[in-house]
Design a protein around this motif. Structure first.
Motif, PDB file in Angstrom:
ATOM      1  N   PHE A  10       0.712  -1.675   0.178  1.00 35.41           N
ATOM      2  CA  PHE A  10      -0.240   0.271   0.213  1.00 35.41           C
ATOM      3  C   PHE A  10       1.045   1.187  -0.836  1.00 35.41           C
ATOM      4  O   PHE A  10       0.216   2.425   0.011  1.00 35.41           O
ATOM      5  CB  PHE A  10      -0.776  -0.012   1.191  1.00 35.41           C
ATOM      6  N   THR A  11       1.870   1.758  -0.106  1.00 30.54           N
ATOM      7  CA  THR A  11       3.333   2.149  -0.364  1.00 30.54           C
ATOM      8  C   THR A  11       3.668   2.507  -1.873  1.00 30.54           C
ATOM      9  O   THR A  11       3.222   3.188  -2.367  1.00 30.54           O
ATOM     10  CB  THR A  11       4.302   2.330   0.515  1.00 30.54           C
ATOM     11  N   LEU A  12       4.503   0.936  -2.124  1.00 29.64           N
ATOM     12  CA  LEU A  12       4.996   1.143  -3.493  1.00 29.64           C
ATOM     13  C   LEU A  12       3.601   0.214  -4.368  1.00 29.64           C
ATOM     14  O   LEU A  12       3.959   0.184  -5.548  1.00 29.64           O
ATOM     15  CB  LEU A  12       5.875   0.666  -3.651  1.00 29.64           C
ATOM     16  N   TRP A  13       3.570  -0.650  -4.086  1.00 28.79           N
ATOM     17  CA  TRP A  13       2.150  -1.267  -4.335  1.00 28.79           C
ATOM     18  C   TRP A  13       0.954  -1.489  -4.027  1.00 28.79           C
ATOM     19  O   TRP A  13       0.809  -1.321  -2.777  1.00 28.79           O
ATOM     20  CB  TRP A  13       2.616  -2.577  -5.065  1.00 28.79           C
ATOM     21  N   PRO A  14      -0.477  -1.628  -4.907  1.00 27.95           N
ATOM     22  CA  PRO A  14      -1.621  -1.559  -3.985  1.00 27.95           C
ATOM     23  C   PRO A  14      -2.079  -2.283  -3.507  1.00 27.95           C
ATOM     24  O   PRO A  14      -3.215  -2.988  -3.924  1.00 27.95           O
ATOM     25  CB  PRO A  14      -2.497  -0.630  -5.492  1.00 27.95           C
ATOM     26  N   PHE A  15      -2.067  -3.324  -2.986  1.00 25.69           N
ATOM     27  CA  PHE A  15      -1.926  -4.438  -2.243  1.00 25.69           C
ATOM     28  C   PHE A  15      -1.217  -5.132  -0.707  1.00 25.69           C
ATOM     29  O   PHE A  15      -0.003  -4.614  -1.005  1.00 25.69           O
ATOM     30  CB  PHE A  15      -1.664  -5.499  -3.290  1.00 25.69           C
ATOM     31  N   ALA A  16      -1.317  -5.959  -0.107  1.00 21.06           N
ATOM     32  CA  ALA A  16      -0.502  -6.136   0.768  1.00 21.06           C
ATOM     33  C   ALA A  16      -0.131  -7.912  -0.158  1.00 21.06           C
ATOM     34  O   ALA A  16      -1.028  -9.354  -0.715  1.00 21.06           O
ATOM     35  CB  ALA A  16      -1.607  -6.906   1.860  1.00 21.06           C
ATOM     36  N   VAL A  17       1.121  -7.887  -0.356  1.00 23.98           N
ATOM     37  CA  VAL A  17       1.313  -9.549  -0.738  1.00 23.98           C
ATOM     38  C   VAL A  17       1.228 -10.477  -0.137  1.00 23.98           C
ATOM     39  O   VAL A  17       1.331 -11.511  -0.331  1.00 23.98           O
ATOM     40  CB  VAL A  17       3.407  -9.070  -0.731  1.00 23.98           C
ATOM     41  N   ILE A  35       0.019  -7.881 -12.125  1.00 24.64           N
ATOM     42  CA  ILE A  35       0.584  -7.258 -10.990  1.00 24.64           C
ATOM     43  C   ILE A  35       0.944  -5.982 -11.584  1.00 24.64           C
ATOM     44  O   ILE A  35       1.901  -5.754 -11.986  1.00 24.64           O
ATOM     45  CB  ILE A  35       1.851  -7.848 -10.215  1.00 24.64           C
ATOM     46  N   LYS A  36       0.459  -4.648 -10.828  1.00 20.18           N
ATOM     47  CA  LYS A  36       0.689  -3.614 -10.866  1.00 20.18           C
ATOM     48  C   LYS A  36       1.571  -2.981 -10.021  1.00 20.18           C
ATOM     49  O   LYS A  36       1.536  -3.257  -8.629  1.00 20.18           O
ATOM     50  CB  LYS A  36      -0.554  -2.707 -11.363  1.00 20.18           C
ATOM     51  N   HIS A  37       1.797  -1.744  -9.503  1.00 21.91           N
ATOM     52  CA  HIS A  37       2.405  -0.724  -8.968  1.00 21.91           C
ATOM     53  C   HIS A  37       2.440   0.115  -8.873  1.00 21.91           C
ATOM     54  O   HIS A  37       1.518   0.363  -9.674  1.00 21.91           O
ATOM     55  CB  HIS A  37       4.217  -1.183  -8.668  1.00 21.91           C
ATOM     56  N   PHE A  38       1.956   1.541  -7.737  1.00 16.53           N
ATOM     57  CA  PHE A  38       1.693   2.840  -8.297  1.00 16.53           C
ATOM     58  C   PHE A  38       2.299   3.467  -9.396  1.00 16.53           C
ATOM     59  O   PHE A  38       3.871   3.490  -9.354  1.00 16.53           O
ATOM     60  CB  PHE A  38       1.769   3.528  -7.217  1.00 16.53           C
ATOM     61  N   LYS A  39       1.487   3.750 -10.096  1.00 13.10           N
ATOM     62  CA  LYS A  39       2.083   4.618 -11.482  1.00 13.10           C
ATOM     63  C   LYS A  39       3.208   5.156 -11.123  1.00 13.10           C
ATOM     64  O   LYS A  39       4.646   5.830 -12.062  1.00 13.10           O
ATOM     65  CB  LYS A  39       1.133   5.391 -11.928  1.00 13.10           C
ATOM     66  N   GLU A  40       3.571   6.128 -10.346  1.00 13.35           N
ATOM     67  CA  GLU A  40       5.106   7.216 -10.180  1.00 13.35           C
ATOM     68  C   GLU A  40       5.792   6.386  -9.396  1.00 13.35           C
ATOM     69  O   GLU A  40       7.022   6.802  -9.308  1.00 13.35           O
ATOM     70  CB  GLU A  40       4.579   8.776  -9.559  1.00 13.35           C
TER      71      GLU A  40
END
Length: 166
Positions: A14-21, A47-52
């Motif tokens: 929830f910081t670099l990617w939008p889920f709990a691994v 599996i996506k990370h936050f865009k920026e």
């Protein structure tokens, strides 16, 4: 003179990617790359990370900051796998991924690097980590909805301003 942190750390979930691994409701490790080069889980979901995030890591690395990961996930192997598949390992000098208090992560950073807690900055989405890190003098910036260039700039400004007030 602008005061900058020596070490900048990031949480992962929830910081670099939008889920709990480590939560199967979000993703199903192990991860791999499909024929199109996209990172996918065992259910073939992208599996996506936050865009920026990639441009933030590149920028901070290029600017000479020492970067670190401080994650308390229950599946360190899956988290490390994603770092590798996203090609982000090259940016991080220190990687601490395991359950437990963030204080432990930062004590290891300090022990391995010689950098004082007051020279460290963390971007994280959990309030409990801020409470913990306040006790040892590590500044934390709250992340809501993923890390962004704007948030990183605000965090660096807050770090600098905290020194001006001392």
């Amino acid at each position: 003179m602008v005061k900058k942190p020596t070490l900048i750390a990031f949480d992962l979930d929830f910081t670099l990617w939008p889920f709990a691994v480590d939560m199967s409701a979000y993703v199903a490790p192990p991860f791999s790359k499909n024929m199109n080069g996209q990172v996918v889980d065992t259910r073939s979901r992208k599996i996506k990370h936050f865009k920026e995030v990639p441009s933030i890591l590149k920028r901070l690395h290029h600017e000479g900051y020492i970067l670190a990961i401080a994650s308390r996930t229950g599946d360190p192997e899956a988290a490390r796998q994603l770092l590798k598949l996203f090609n982000w390992e090259k940016y991080f000098t220190y990687i601490e991924i395991y359950r437990g208090s963030k204080i432990t992560h930062f004590k290891r950073f300090k022990s391995e690097s010689g950098i004082d807690f007051s020279e460290m900055l963390l971007f994280d989405d959990e309030h409990r980590n801020k409470r913990d890190l306040d006790t040892i003098g590590v500044m934390m910036i709250m992340v809501i909805g993923g890390v962004t260039h704007k948030l990183v700039t605000e965090g660096l400004d807050k770090f600098s301003n905290s020194y001006e007030q001392k």
